[in-house]
Design a protein around this motif. Sequence first.
Motif, mmCIF file in Angstrom:
data_model
loop_
_atom_site.group_PDB
_atom_site.id
_atom_site.type_symbol
_atom_site.label_atom_id
_atom_site.label_comp_id
_atom_site.label_asym_id
_atom_site.label_seq_id
_atom_site.Cartn_x
_atom_site.Cartn_y
_atom_site.Cartn_z
ATOM 1 N N UNK A 6 0.816 -1.215 0.000
ATOM 2 C CA UNK A 6 0.000 0.000 0.000
ATOM 3 C C UNK A 6 0.848 1.263 0.000
ATOM 4 N N UNK A 10 -0.335 5.153 -1.902
ATOM 5 C CA UNK A 10 -0.701 6.455 -1.334
ATOM 6 C C UNK A 10 0.522 7.188 -0.796
ATOM 7 N N UNK A 39 -2.847 13.248 -8.353
ATOM 8 C CA UNK A 39 -3.724 12.681 -7.328
ATOM 9 C C UNK A 39 -4.387 11.404 -7.832
ATOM 10 N N UNK A 40 -4.351 11.180 -9.154
ATOM 11 C CA UNK A 40 -4.817 9.901 -9.703
ATOM 12 C C UNK A 40 -4.136 8.728 -9.016
ATOM 13 N N UNK A 78 9.958 7.086 9.394
ATOM 14 C CA UNK A 78 10.356 6.095 8.402
ATOM 15 C C UNK A 78 9.164 5.202 8.095
ATOM 16 N N UNK A 79 9.080 4.540 6.961
ATOM 17 C CA UNK A 79 9.958 4.623 5.792
ATOM 18 C C UNK A 79 9.774 5.924 5.008
ATOM 19 N N UNK B 25 -13.633 12.841 -2.834
ATOM 20 C CA UNK B 25 -12.399 13.239 -3.519
ATOM 21 C C UNK B 25 -12.549 13.122 -5.017
ATOM 22 N N UNK B 37 -8.491 10.474 -7.601
ATOM 23 C CA UNK B 37 -7.974 9.191 -7.126
ATOM 24 C C UNK B 37 -9.027 8.101 -7.246
ATOM 25 N N UNK B 41 -9.164 4.969 -2.423
ATOM 26 C CA UNK B 41 -7.971 5.690 -1.983
ATOM 27 C C UNK B 41 -7.884 5.905 -0.474
ATOM 28 N N UNK B 44 -6.449 2.857 1.040
ATOM 29 C CA UNK B 44 -5.018 2.705 0.781
ATOM 30 C C UNK B 44 -4.224 3.556 1.766
ATOM 31 N N UNK B 45 -4.698 4.805 1.947
ATOM 32 C CA UNK B 45 -4.030 5.695 2.897
ATOM 33 C C UNK B 45 -4.021 5.060 4.278
ATOM 34 N N UNK B 47 -4.168 1.895 5.164
ATOM 35 C CA UNK B 47 -3.247 0.767 5.336
ATOM 36 C C UNK B 47 -1.799 1.222 5.289
ATOM 37 N N UNK B 48 -1.545 2.274 4.513
ATOM 38 C CA UNK B 48 -0.169 2.769 4.476
ATOM 39 C C UNK B 48 0.228 3.341 5.831
ATOM 40 N N UNK B 49 -0.698 4.120 6.422
ATOM 41 C CA UNK B 49 -0.388 4.735 7.715
ATOM 42 C C UNK B 49 -0.147 3.682 8.789
ATOM 43 N N UNK B 50 -0.793 2.513 8.621
ATOM 44 C CA UNK B 50 -0.620 1.416 9.551
ATOM 45 C C UNK B 50 0.851 1.001 9.619
ATOM 46 N N UNK B 51 1.544 1.153 8.502
ATOM 47 C CA UNK B 51 2.891 0.630 8.366
ATOM 48 C C UNK B 51 3.964 1.678 8.657
ATOM 49 N N UNK B 52 3.530 2.905 8.956
ATOM 50 C CA UNK B 52 4.512 3.958 9.224
ATOM 51 C C UNK B 52 4.969 3.881 10.669
ATOM 52 N N UNK B 205 -7.633 10.506 11.392
ATOM 53 C CA UNK B 205 -8.116 10.404 10.017
ATOM 54 C C UNK B 205 -9.441 9.625 9.981
#
Lengths: 174, 280
Positions: A6, A10, A39-40, A78-79, B25, B37, B41, B44-45, B47-52, B205
């Motif tokens: 993911x 994003x 933003x696509x 990070x990352x 959006x 997007x 979307x 996705x945001x 799940x990404x934040x989960x990994x930060x 969020x």
Amino acid sequence: MDFKKFRKRSPWILHYNTGSCNGCDIEILACLAPKYDVERFGILNRGNPKQSDILLVTGPVTKRAKERLLRLYFEMPEPKVVVAVGACACSGGVFRHMYNVENGVDKVIPVDVYVPGCAARPEAIIDGIVRALEILKEKGKEVELPHWCSAQVKPPVNRVKLLDRCLEELHGRR
Amino acid sequence: MSYWTAFILTLFSPVIGGFIYGLERIVRARMQGRVGPPLLQPFYDFFKLMDKRSIIIHSFHAFMGIMYLIGTWFALFVLLSGGDLLIAIFFHVLSLAFLVVGGFSVRSPYSVIGAMRELLHMVAYEPLYVLSAAALYLVTGTFQVSGILHSKHVPLIYLPLFFTAVLFSLPAILKKSPFDTAEAHQEIIGGPEIEYSGKFYEAVYTAKWIEYVYAFFFIFLFAGGNHILGALLIIFAFFFFNLLDNVTARVNFRQMVAFHWYILIPLAVINLMLIALWRS
Ligand code: SF4
């Protein structure tokens, strides 16, 4: 569940101008405008280091800007990846060897992707970001320090202390 | 609605809110001539934040972020389970208070300014929501959401001015332009949420997605027992506030509070008095 995939979906961007002529900054903003519309791909310009993944740096890093650049780098969790946009950010460009610049971003923080051009074209910037996303996907979550910094990272990570150490070294360096 | 359906709906409300946000959006991008997007979307945001990696300023600040999520979630649960309207409003205010306290507890000036503006937001729109609870009571005879949803009257017919007022204050509760001074992404970079990162930002969020469901449920109440009309009202409100978001610039906090107190609240009060007179 594997969350790594993911990251590509994003990426949030932090854009910092270290004394560029504004040419590259306008091209970065052009990427966000209707014609290229990044933003696509879920790319947002957050303007907040604590919540972004990609640091887009333009400009040759003036003496005043280098400390802020380092601070922003430390504030990003990070990352993360760093993309140097434009000839200035890569090597100093037209400002190279002037008394007030550092000759490129990689003198202060580690750079993952270099985007050439004066000014860098929006297509090139998008290519650079796509390349950066591949690197981002592979990155781990350990705390990253600039290559020249000799501080040790110990488990209860105190970023303020690490930053202080690095700033001392940065200012001591000539 | 039974207790259990309400519970499950509340549990899944972040998913519903996420879809609303994703749709918003896209609609916003299309209105600006962009593609926008994908619909998923926001997830996705998420799940990404989960990994930060999460950077914590101090534990109290992080805790307030999570309490904000729990507070809004609970406010929504009160609404969906057919509870008291006033209690739902109260819990919503409480959850925002958590956000404000969190914003004040760090040294970042943007966060403090944002928290102050958040308070002004509450000053601006909360009276309207409390008044609308009173107005719904006058029409349907109950403060219980379940009662309002089963009443024979359609409050919209009795409260047209009120509905307009709530519609115009929708940007204030969801922090969209013209009333987005608390978030103001170009000047104070998100206000009270600026210092959250990683999982804690995720909580903030998600809480914002839940607020979407909360705000649109309020619109739904104006249709009373007529649920199809309610759905139409929500769709109308959605497009209306996206249009408003796109065509207006940010006003400053004085203009925002003045607009609410000099125009929207008098409008609502006139409507309320007319109803009361007509009833007696
Ligand atoms: S690379 Fe060229 S356009 Fe870009 S900041 Fe430097 S001088 Fe300006």
